[in-house]
Enzyme design. Structure first.
Site, PDB file in Angstrom:
ATOM      1  N   GLY A 185       0.813  -1.211   0.000  1.00 47.15           N
ATOM      2  CA  GLY A 185       0.000   0.000   0.000  1.00 47.15           C
ATOM      3  C   GLY A 185       0.845   1.260   0.000  1.00 47.15           C
ATOM      4  O   GLY A 185       0.621   2.183  -0.791  1.00 47.15           O
ATOM      5  N   ASP A 242      10.919  -7.420   0.863  1.00 47.10           N
ATOM      6  CA  ASP A 242      10.257  -8.052   1.992  1.00 47.10           C
ATOM      7  C   ASP A 242      10.950  -9.374   2.234  1.00 47.10           C
ATOM      8  O   ASP A 242      11.520  -9.964   1.308  1.00 47.10           O
ATOM      9  CB  ASP A 242       8.762  -8.264   1.764  1.00 47.10           C
ATOM     10  CG  ASP A 242       8.028  -8.443   3.094  1.00 47.10           C
ATOM     11  OD1 ASP A 242       7.623  -7.435   3.694  1.00 47.10           O
ATOM     12  OD2 ASP A 242       7.898  -9.602   3.548  1.00 47.10           O
ATOM     13  N   ASP A 278      16.076  -9.624   3.439  1.00 49.48           N
ATOM     14  CA  ASP A 278      15.972  -9.278   4.851  1.00 49.48           C
ATOM     15  C   ASP A 278      16.661  -7.937   5.088  1.00 49.48           C
ATOM     16  O   ASP A 278      17.873  -7.804   4.897  1.00 49.48           O
ATOM     17  CB  ASP A 278      16.631 -10.373   5.701  1.00 49.48           C
ATOM     18  CG  ASP A 278      16.443 -10.167   7.189  1.00 49.48           C
ATOM     19  OD1 ASP A 278      15.967  -9.086   7.583  1.00 49.48           O
ATOM     20  OD2 ASP A 278      16.782 -11.091   7.957  1.00 49.48           O
ATOM     21  N   ASP A 290       9.019   1.183   7.119  1.00 51.22           N
ATOM     22  CA  ASP A 290       7.785   0.915   7.861  1.00 51.22           C
ATOM     23  C   ASP A 290       7.993  -0.434   8.547  1.00 51.22           C
ATOM     24  O   ASP A 290       7.595  -1.471   8.033  1.00 51.22           O
ATOM     25  CB  ASP A 290       6.592   0.893   6.899  1.00 51.22           C
ATOM     26  CG  ASP A 290       5.276   0.763   7.643  1.00 51.22           C
ATOM     27  OD1 ASP A 290       5.067   1.512   8.602  1.00 51.22           O
ATOM     28  OD2 ASP A 290       4.460  -0.092   7.258  1.00 51.22           O
ATOM     29  N   CYS A 305       3.013   1.126  13.052  1.00 52.34           N
ATOM     30  CA  CYS A 305       1.585   1.250  13.379  1.00 52.34           C
ATOM     31  C   CYS A 305       1.396   0.887  14.852  1.00 52.34           C
ATOM     32  O   CYS A 305       0.413   0.262  15.239  1.00 52.34           O
ATOM     33  CB  CYS A 305       0.708   0.393  12.463  1.00 52.34           C
ATOM     34  SG  CYS A 305       1.116  -1.353  12.445  1.00 52.34           S
TER      35      CYS A 305
END
Length: 435
Positions: free
Chosen positions: A266, A285, A312, A330, A383
Protein backbone atom coordinates in the site's frame (compact mmCIF):
# COMPACT_ATOMS: atom_id res chain seq x y z
CA UNK A 1 -31.33 -18.98 4.42
CA UNK A 2 -31.92 -19.39 8.18
CA UNK A 3 -29.96 -17.23 10.58
CA UNK A 4 -28.93 -20.32 12.59
CA UNK A 5 -26.64 -21.27 9.70
CA UNK A 6 -25.05 -17.82 9.93
CA UNK A 7 -24.48 -18.22 13.67
CA UNK A 8 -23.14 -21.74 13.14
CA UNK A 9 -20.66 -20.45 10.58
CA UNK A 10 -19.66 -17.69 13.01
CA UNK A 11 -18.75 -20.18 15.75
CA UNK A 12 -16.84 -22.32 13.23
CA UNK A 13 -14.81 -19.27 12.24
CA UNK A 14 -14.15 -18.36 15.88
CA UNK A 15 -13.13 -21.96 16.64
CA UNK A 16 -10.66 -21.89 13.73
CA UNK A 17 -9.24 -18.54 14.92
CA UNK A 18 -8.73 -19.90 18.45
CA UNK A 19 -7.44 -23.31 17.37
CA UNK A 20 -4.86 -21.97 14.87
CA UNK A 21 -4.14 -18.60 16.52
CA UNK A 22 -5.37 -17.18 13.20
CA UNK A 23 -6.23 -13.65 12.16
CA UNK A 24 -9.97 -13.00 12.16
CA UNK A 25 -10.02 -11.08 8.85
CA UNK A 26 -8.23 -13.90 6.98
CA UNK A 27 -10.25 -16.76 8.52
CA UNK A 28 -13.52 -14.85 8.04
CA UNK A 29 -12.75 -14.18 4.35
CA UNK A 30 -11.80 -17.82 3.80
CA UNK A 31 -15.10 -19.13 5.21
CA UNK A 32 -17.28 -16.48 3.55
CA UNK A 33 -15.76 -17.28 0.15
CA UNK A 34 -16.26 -21.01 0.69
CA UNK A 35 -19.93 -20.62 1.65
CA UNK A 36 -20.69 -17.62 -0.61
CA UNK A 37 -23.55 -19.28 -2.50
CA UNK A 38 -25.42 -20.12 0.73
CA UNK A 39 -25.18 -16.61 2.18
CA UNK A 40 -27.06 -13.38 1.57
CA UNK A 41 -25.89 -9.90 2.58
CA UNK A 42 -27.81 -10.03 5.87
CA UNK A 43 -26.10 -13.31 6.80
CA UNK A 44 -22.66 -11.93 5.92
CA UNK A 45 -23.39 -8.85 8.03
CA UNK A 46 -24.41 -10.95 11.05
CA UNK A 47 -21.45 -13.32 10.74
CA UNK A 48 -18.96 -10.45 10.44
CA UNK A 49 -20.56 -8.62 13.37
CA UNK A 50 -20.49 -11.66 15.66
CA UNK A 51 -16.94 -12.71 14.70
CA UNK A 52 -15.28 -9.29 14.97
CA UNK A 53 -17.38 -8.31 18.00
CA UNK A 54 -16.61 -11.49 19.92
CA UNK A 55 -12.87 -11.24 19.20
CA UNK A 56 -12.76 -7.52 20.03
CA UNK A 57 -14.63 -7.84 23.34
CA UNK A 58 -13.25 -11.23 24.43
CA UNK A 59 -11.78 -10.09 27.77
CA UNK A 60 -14.97 -8.25 28.75
CA UNK A 61 -17.15 -11.17 27.65
CA UNK A 62 -15.02 -13.67 29.60
CA UNK A 63 -15.29 -11.53 32.74
CA UNK A 64 -19.09 -11.64 32.48
CA UNK A 65 -18.99 -15.38 31.71
CA UNK A 66 -16.84 -16.11 34.76
CA UNK A 67 -19.26 -14.15 36.95
CA UNK A 68 -21.99 -16.74 36.27
CA UNK A 69 -19.94 -19.90 35.72
CA UNK A 70 -18.81 -22.20 38.54
CA UNK A 71 -16.35 -23.72 36.07
CA UNK A 72 -13.12 -21.84 35.28
CA UNK A 73 -13.09 -20.57 31.69
CA UNK A 74 -10.01 -22.59 30.73
CA UNK A 75 -11.83 -25.75 31.86
CA UNK A 76 -14.88 -25.18 29.63
CA UNK A 77 -14.71 -27.05 26.30
CA UNK A 78 -13.67 -24.84 23.39
CA UNK A 79 -16.92 -25.20 21.42
CA UNK A 80 -19.09 -24.46 24.47
CA UNK A 81 -16.92 -21.49 25.44
CA UNK A 82 -17.23 -20.01 21.94
CA UNK A 83 -21.00 -20.52 21.90
CA UNK A 84 -21.25 -18.78 25.28
CA UNK A 85 -19.05 -15.90 24.12
CA UNK A 86 -21.13 -15.28 21.00
CA UNK A 87 -24.33 -15.47 23.06
CA UNK A 88 -23.03 -12.98 25.64
CA UNK A 89 -21.81 -10.65 22.88
CA UNK A 90 -25.27 -10.58 21.28
CA UNK A 91 -27.06 -10.01 24.60
CA UNK A 92 -24.77 -7.31 25.96
CA UNK A 93 -23.54 -5.45 22.87
CA UNK A 94 -26.19 -5.85 20.15
CA UNK A 95 -29.47 -3.95 20.51
CA UNK A 96 -31.28 -5.34 17.46
CA UNK A 97 -31.16 -9.00 18.51
CA UNK A 98 -33.70 -10.00 21.20
CA UNK A 99 -32.19 -11.80 24.18
CA UNK A 100 -34.53 -14.72 23.63
CA UNK A 101 -33.18 -15.22 20.09
CA UNK A 102 -29.57 -15.08 21.27
CA UNK A 103 -30.26 -17.62 24.03
CA UNK A 104 -32.35 -20.00 21.90
CA UNK A 105 -29.92 -20.03 18.97
CA UNK A 106 -26.98 -20.60 21.35
CA UNK A 107 -28.80 -23.53 22.96
CA UNK A 108 -29.54 -24.99 19.50
CA UNK A 109 -25.87 -24.74 18.57
CA UNK A 110 -24.92 -26.39 21.85
CA UNK A 111 -27.16 -29.37 21.03
CA UNK A 112 -24.93 -29.95 17.99
CA UNK A 113 -21.49 -28.93 19.33
CA UNK A 114 -21.68 -29.54 23.09
CA UNK A 115 -24.79 -31.58 23.85
CA UNK A 116 -23.96 -32.38 27.49
CA UNK A 117 -23.64 -28.67 28.21
CA UNK A 118 -27.04 -27.52 26.94
CA UNK A 119 -28.39 -26.87 30.46
CA UNK A 120 -25.16 -25.09 31.44
CA UNK A 121 -25.30 -22.75 28.41
CA UNK A 122 -29.02 -22.07 28.86
CA UNK A 123 -28.64 -21.27 32.58
CA UNK A 124 -25.73 -18.85 32.11
CA UNK A 125 -27.17 -16.94 29.14
CA UNK A 126 -30.54 -16.45 30.87
CA UNK A 127 -28.72 -14.70 33.75
CA UNK A 128 -26.68 -12.37 31.53
CA UNK A 129 -27.99 -8.80 31.18
CA UNK A 130 -26.73 -5.56 29.61
CA UNK A 131 -26.39 -4.21 33.16
CA UNK A 132 -23.50 -6.65 33.73
CA UNK A 133 -21.37 -4.35 31.61
CA UNK A 134 -22.49 -1.22 33.46
CA UNK A 135 -21.22 -2.67 36.74
CA UNK A 136 -17.63 -2.44 35.47
CA UNK A 137 -17.80 1.35 35.80
CA UNK A 138 -17.64 0.90 39.58
CA UNK A 139 -14.27 -0.88 39.61
CA UNK A 140 -11.94 1.25 41.77
CA UNK A 141 -8.60 0.16 40.25
CA UNK A 142 -8.16 2.27 37.08
CA UNK A 143 -5.99 -0.33 35.30
CA UNK A 144 -8.53 -3.08 35.96
CA UNK A 145 -11.53 -0.87 35.12
CA UNK A 146 -10.12 0.27 31.76
CA UNK A 147 -8.97 -3.27 30.93
CA UNK A 148 -12.37 -4.87 31.61
CA UNK A 149 -14.54 -2.04 30.27
CA UNK A 150 -12.68 -1.79 26.95
CA UNK A 151 -11.40 -5.35 26.59
CA UNK A 152 -7.72 -4.40 26.62
CA UNK A 153 -5.05 -6.58 28.30
CA UNK A 154 -3.94 -4.97 31.55
CA UNK A 155 -0.25 -4.94 30.58
CA UNK A 156 -1.11 -2.75 27.57
CA UNK A 157 -3.27 -0.46 29.71
CA UNK A 158 -0.40 0.04 32.19
CA UNK A 159 2.04 0.94 29.41
CA UNK A 160 -0.39 3.40 27.85
CA UNK A 161 -1.18 5.04 31.19
CA UNK A 162 2.55 5.50 31.84
CA UNK A 163 2.88 7.27 28.47
CA UNK A 164 -0.41 9.12 28.10
CA UNK A 165 -2.18 9.20 31.49
CA UNK A 166 -5.56 7.75 32.52
CA UNK A 167 -7.87 9.99 30.46
CA UNK A 168 -5.97 9.68 27.15
CA UNK A 169 -5.53 5.91 27.65
CA UNK A 170 -9.28 5.51 28.11
CA UNK A 171 -9.85 7.48 24.91
CA UNK A 172 -7.34 5.29 23.01
CA UNK A 173 -9.03 2.11 24.25
CA UNK A 174 -12.51 3.38 23.30
CA UNK A 175 -11.32 4.28 19.79
CA UNK A 176 -9.52 0.94 19.43
CA UNK A 177 -12.89 -0.87 19.71
CA UNK A 178 -14.77 1.18 17.12
CA UNK A 179 -15.65 -0.31 13.77
CA UNK A 180 -12.91 0.80 11.35
CA UNK A 181 -13.74 3.40 8.73
CA UNK A 182 -13.31 2.25 5.12
CA UNK A 183 -10.81 4.71 3.67
CA UNK A 184 -9.62 4.65 0.07
CA UNK A 185 -6.71 6.31 -1.75
CA UNK A 186 -7.43 7.52 -5.26
CA UNK A 187 -4.94 6.18 -7.81
CA UNK A 188 -3.79 9.43 -9.40
CA UNK A 189 -2.08 7.49 -12.20
CA UNK A 190 -5.50 6.41 -13.52
CA UNK A 191 -8.02 9.02 -12.42
CA UNK A 192 -8.66 12.25 -10.54
CA UNK A 193 -10.60 12.58 -7.32
CA UNK A 194 -13.58 14.39 -8.90
CA UNK A 195 -13.86 11.74 -11.62
CA UNK A 196 -13.83 8.95 -9.05
CA UNK A 197 -16.46 10.73 -6.94
CA UNK A 198 -18.75 10.77 -10.00
CA UNK A 199 -18.17 7.06 -10.60
CA UNK A 200 -18.99 6.31 -6.94
CA UNK A 201 -22.14 8.45 -7.19
CA UNK A 202 -23.30 6.42 -10.21
CA UNK A 203 -22.96 3.26 -8.11
CA UNK A 204 -24.88 4.86 -5.21
CA UNK A 205 -21.82 4.67 -2.95
CA UNK A 206 -21.74 7.42 -0.33
CA UNK A 207 -18.36 9.12 0.17
CA UNK A 208 -16.87 11.85 2.29
CA UNK A 209 -13.61 13.77 1.88
CA UNK A 210 -10.84 12.57 4.21
CA UNK A 211 -8.42 14.91 5.96
CA UNK A 212 -5.59 14.42 3.45
CA UNK A 213 -5.55 14.92 -0.36
CA UNK A 214 -6.82 12.13 -2.65
CA UNK A 215 -8.35 10.10 0.19
CA UNK A 216 -12.06 9.40 0.74
CA UNK A 217 -14.17 7.71 3.42
CA UNK A 218 -16.74 5.26 2.02
CA UNK A 219 -19.94 5.05 4.06
CA UNK A 220 -22.40 2.47 2.74
CA UNK A 221 -20.34 -0.40 1.33
CA UNK A 222 -18.72 -3.34 3.08
CA UNK A 223 -16.99 -5.51 0.49
CA UNK A 224 -14.92 -2.89 -1.35
CA UNK A 225 -12.53 -5.36 -3.00
CA UNK A 226 -15.44 -6.80 -5.04
CA UNK A 227 -16.14 -3.41 -6.62
CA UNK A 228 -15.23 -3.05 -10.30
CA UNK A 229 -13.49 0.28 -9.61
CA UNK A 230 -11.18 -1.45 -7.14
CA UNK A 231 -10.42 -4.37 -9.47
CA UNK A 232 -9.62 -1.95 -12.30
CA UNK A 233 -7.19 -0.05 -10.08
CA UNK A 234 -8.93 3.30 -9.73
CA UNK A 235 -8.29 3.23 -6.00
CA UNK A 236 -6.85 1.12 -3.22
CA UNK A 237 -7.84 0.64 0.43
CA UNK A 238 -5.55 2.54 2.80
CA UNK A 239 -5.99 4.20 6.17
CA UNK A 240 -5.25 7.92 6.06
CA UNK A 241 -2.71 7.53 8.88
CA UNK A 242 -0.77 5.17 6.61
CA UNK A 243 -1.31 7.61 3.73
CA UNK A 244 0.46 10.38 5.65
CA UNK A 245 3.66 8.31 5.64
CA UNK A 246 4.11 8.58 1.86
CA UNK A 247 3.18 12.25 1.86
CA UNK A 248 5.74 13.00 4.56
CA UNK A 249 8.54 11.13 2.76
CA UNK A 250 7.45 12.96 -0.43
CA UNK A 251 9.72 11.33 -3.05
CA UNK A 252 10.26 13.27 -6.28
CA UNK A 253 10.01 12.19 -9.91
CA UNK A 254 13.19 10.46 -11.04
CA UNK A 255 14.53 9.70 -7.55
CA UNK A 256 16.02 6.43 -6.29
CA UNK A 257 13.82 5.15 -3.47
CA UNK A 258 14.08 2.14 -1.13
CA UNK A 259 11.08 0.64 0.66
CA UNK A 260 12.82 -1.92 2.86
CA UNK A 261 9.70 -3.50 4.48
CA UNK A 262 7.23 -3.11 1.66
CA UNK A 263 4.52 -5.80 1.84
CA UNK A 264 1.65 -5.78 1.15
CA UNK A 265 2.47 -2.73 -0.97
CA UNK A 266 0.00 0.00 0.00
CA UNK A 267 2.70 2.48 0.96
CA UNK A 268 5.04 1.36 -1.86
CA UNK A 269 2.45 2.02 -4.56
CA UNK A 270 1.56 5.33 -2.91
CA UNK A 271 5.21 6.40 -3.26
CA UNK A 272 5.05 5.47 -6.96
CA UNK A 273 1.89 7.54 -7.44
CA UNK A 274 3.48 10.54 -5.71
CA UNK A 275 6.47 10.13 -8.10
CA UNK A 276 4.02 9.99 -11.05
CA UNK A 277 5.46 6.57 -11.88
CA UNK A 278 8.81 8.16 -12.84
CA UNK A 279 12.01 7.07 -11.14
CA UNK A 280 12.89 3.80 -9.40
CA UNK A 281 11.62 2.12 -6.22
CA UNK A 282 13.42 -0.94 -4.85
CA UNK A 283 10.95 -2.85 -2.64
CA UNK A 284 12.01 -5.60 -0.25
CA UNK A 285 10.26 -8.05 1.99
CA UNK A 286 11.62 -11.06 3.84
CA UNK A 287 8.95 -13.51 2.58
CA UNK A 288 8.33 -14.34 -1.07
CA UNK A 289 4.55 -14.73 -0.68
CA UNK A 290 4.44 -11.19 0.71
CA UNK A 291 6.58 -9.87 -2.12
CA UNK A 292 3.98 -11.39 -4.43
CA UNK A 293 1.31 -9.22 -2.74
CA UNK A 294 3.29 -6.08 -3.60
CA UNK A 295 3.55 -7.26 -7.20
CA UNK A 296 -0.23 -7.89 -7.40
CA UNK A 297 -1.00 -4.44 -5.98
CA UNK A 298 1.42 -2.71 -8.35
CA UNK A 299 -0.02 -4.55 -11.37
CA UNK A 300 -3.62 -3.68 -10.45
CA UNK A 301 -2.74 0.00 -9.99
CA UNK A 302 -0.66 0.24 -13.18
CA UNK A 303 2.62 0.99 -11.36
CA UNK A 304 5.74 0.06 -13.33
CA UNK A 305 8.69 1.61 -11.42
CA UNK A 306 8.82 -0.90 -8.55
CA UNK A 307 11.62 -3.49 -8.57
CA UNK A 308 10.93 -6.34 -6.16
CA UNK A 309 13.36 -8.49 -4.20
CA UNK A 310 13.00 -11.04 -1.40
CA UNK A 311 15.49 -9.65 1.10
CA UNK A 312 15.97 -9.28 4.85
CA UNK A 313 16.44 -5.60 5.73
CA UNK A 314 18.42 -6.69 8.82
CA UNK A 315 21.25 -8.04 6.63
CA UNK A 316 23.75 -5.40 5.53
CA UNK A 317 24.67 -5.21 1.81
CA UNK A 318 27.50 -2.81 0.94
CA UNK A 319 26.41 -2.46 -2.71
CA UNK A 320 23.54 -0.21 -1.57
CA UNK A 321 25.72 2.23 0.42
CA UNK A 322 24.74 5.88 -0.26
CA UNK A 323 22.53 4.77 -3.18
CA UNK A 324 19.08 6.16 -2.35
CA UNK A 325 17.58 9.67 -2.29
CA UNK A 326 14.69 8.55 -0.07
CA UNK A 327 14.14 5.51 2.16
CA UNK A 328 10.95 4.23 3.79
CA UNK A 329 11.29 1.97 6.84
CA UNK A 330 7.79 0.92 7.86
CA UNK A 331 9.24 -1.59 10.30
CA UNK A 332 7.67 -4.70 11.88
CA UNK A 333 6.00 -3.72 15.17
CA UNK A 334 3.54 -4.72 17.90
CA UNK A 335 0.73 -3.13 15.88
CA UNK A 336 -1.21 -1.67 18.81
CA UNK A 337 -2.30 1.30 16.70
CA UNK A 338 -4.45 -0.92 14.45
CA UNK A 339 -6.35 -2.98 17.06
CA UNK A 340 -9.76 -1.96 15.74
CA UNK A 341 -8.79 -3.34 12.31
CA UNK A 342 -6.95 -6.38 13.72
CA UNK A 343 -8.41 -7.12 17.18
CA UNK A 344 -6.49 -10.41 17.38
CA UNK A 345 -3.33 -8.38 18.07
CA UNK A 346 -4.52 -7.72 21.64
CA UNK A 347 -4.58 -11.44 22.43
CA UNK A 348 -1.67 -12.68 20.31
CA UNK A 349 0.97 -10.18 21.42
CA UNK A 350 2.75 -10.29 24.79
CA UNK A 351 4.83 -7.82 26.77
CA UNK A 352 7.84 -10.11 26.41
CA UNK A 353 7.84 -9.61 22.63
CA UNK A 354 8.65 -5.90 22.89
CA UNK A 355 12.37 -6.39 23.56
CA UNK A 356 12.63 -8.80 20.61
CA UNK A 357 10.82 -6.52 18.15
CA UNK A 358 12.73 -3.40 19.21
CA UNK A 359 16.04 -5.15 18.47
CA UNK A 360 14.81 -5.80 14.92
CA UNK A 361 13.65 -2.18 14.58
CA UNK A 362 16.99 -0.81 15.79
CA UNK A 363 18.86 -3.13 13.43
CA UNK A 364 16.81 -2.18 10.35
CA UNK A 365 17.22 1.55 11.05
CA UNK A 366 20.96 1.36 11.66
CA UNK A 367 21.67 -0.80 8.60
CA UNK A 368 19.34 0.87 6.09
CA UNK A 369 20.43 4.38 7.10
CA UNK A 370 23.79 3.54 5.50
CA UNK A 371 22.02 3.23 2.15
CA UNK A 372 20.95 6.89 2.20
CA UNK A 373 22.77 9.52 0.14
CA UNK A 374 24.23 12.62 1.80
CA UNK A 375 21.33 15.08 2.05
CA UNK A 376 18.82 12.24 1.55
CA UNK A 377 15.75 11.69 3.72
CA UNK A 378 14.44 8.63 5.54
CA UNK A 379 11.08 7.96 7.18
CA UNK A 380 10.89 5.53 10.10
CA UNK A 381 7.30 4.50 10.85
CA UNK A 382 5.28 1.98 12.83
CA UNK A 383 1.59 1.25 13.38
CA UNK A 384 2.33 1.08 17.10
CA UNK A 385 1.74 3.65 19.83
CA UNK A 386 4.35 2.39 22.30
CA UNK A 387 7.26 4.72 23.10
CA UNK A 388 9.74 1.80 23.14
CA UNK A 389 9.10 1.17 19.44
CA UNK A 390 9.04 4.80 18.41
CA UNK A 391 10.68 7.74 20.19
CA UNK A 392 13.11 5.46 22.08
CA UNK A 393 14.34 3.86 18.82
CA UNK A 394 14.98 7.27 17.23
CA UNK A 395 16.77 8.60 20.33
CA UNK A 396 19.09 5.56 20.48
CA UNK A 397 19.80 5.80 16.75
CA UNK A 398 20.71 9.50 16.89
CA UNK A 399 22.99 8.85 19.87
CA UNK A 400 24.80 6.03 18.05
CA UNK A 401 25.18 8.15 14.90
CA UNK A 402 26.92 11.01 16.70
CA UNK A 403 30.67 11.59 16.20
CA UNK A 404 31.71 13.79 19.10
CA UNK A 405 29.66 16.95 18.69
CA UNK A 406 28.85 16.20 15.05
CA UNK A 407 25.35 14.86 14.27
CA UNK A 408 25.07 12.79 11.08
CA UNK A 409 21.24 12.72 11.11
CA UNK A 410 18.65 15.27 12.17
CA UNK A 411 14.92 15.03 12.78
CA UNK A 412 12.99 16.93 10.10
CA UNK A 413 9.49 15.91 11.21
CA UNK A 414 7.98 13.73 13.92
CA UNK A 415 4.39 12.88 14.85
CA UNK A 416 2.57 10.35 17.02
CA UNK A 417 -0.90 9.73 15.53
CA UNK A 418 -3.29 8.18 18.04
CA UNK A 419 -6.27 6.11 16.85
CA UNK A 420 -9.55 8.00 16.60
CA UNK A 421 -12.97 7.40 15.05
CA UNK A 422 -11.60 7.79 11.49
CA UNK A 423 -8.00 6.57 11.50
CA UNK A 424 -5.52 4.09 12.97
CA UNK A 425 -2.55 4.90 15.20
CA UNK A 426 0.89 5.53 13.69
CA UNK A 427 4.30 6.94 14.57
CA UNK A 428 6.13 8.78 11.78
CA UNK A 429 9.62 10.29 11.99
CA UNK A 430 11.48 11.84 9.07
CA UNK A 431 15.29 12.03 9.31
CA UNK A 432 17.74 13.85 7.06
CA UNK A 433 21.32 12.68 6.49
CA UNK A 434 23.60 15.67 6.88
CA UNK A 435 26.14 16.41 4.16
Amino acid sequence: MKTDFARELAIKILYKIEEDNGYSNLVLDEYLQKEREKLNEKDIGLISEVVYGTVTWKLTIDTILQKYSNIKINKISKWVKIILRTGIYQIVFLDKIPKSAAVNESVNLCKKYGYKSVGFVNAILRKVEKSDYEEFKNIKDDYKRISVMYSMPEWIVKKLVKQYGISKTEEICINSNLKPTITIRINTLKTKIEELKQKLDKRNITWEDADIPNFLYLKNIKNVSNLDLFKEGYFTIQDEGAGKIGLILNPKEGEEVLDACSAPGGKTTHLAEIMKNKGHILAWDIHQHRVNLVEENAKRLGVSIIELDTKDACEYDSKYDSKFDKILLDVPCMGLGVCKRKPDIKWQKSEEEISEITKIQENILQICSKYLKQGGELVYSTCSILKEENEDIIEKFLEVEKSGTKTHFQIVYKTNILPNSQRDGFFICKLKKNG
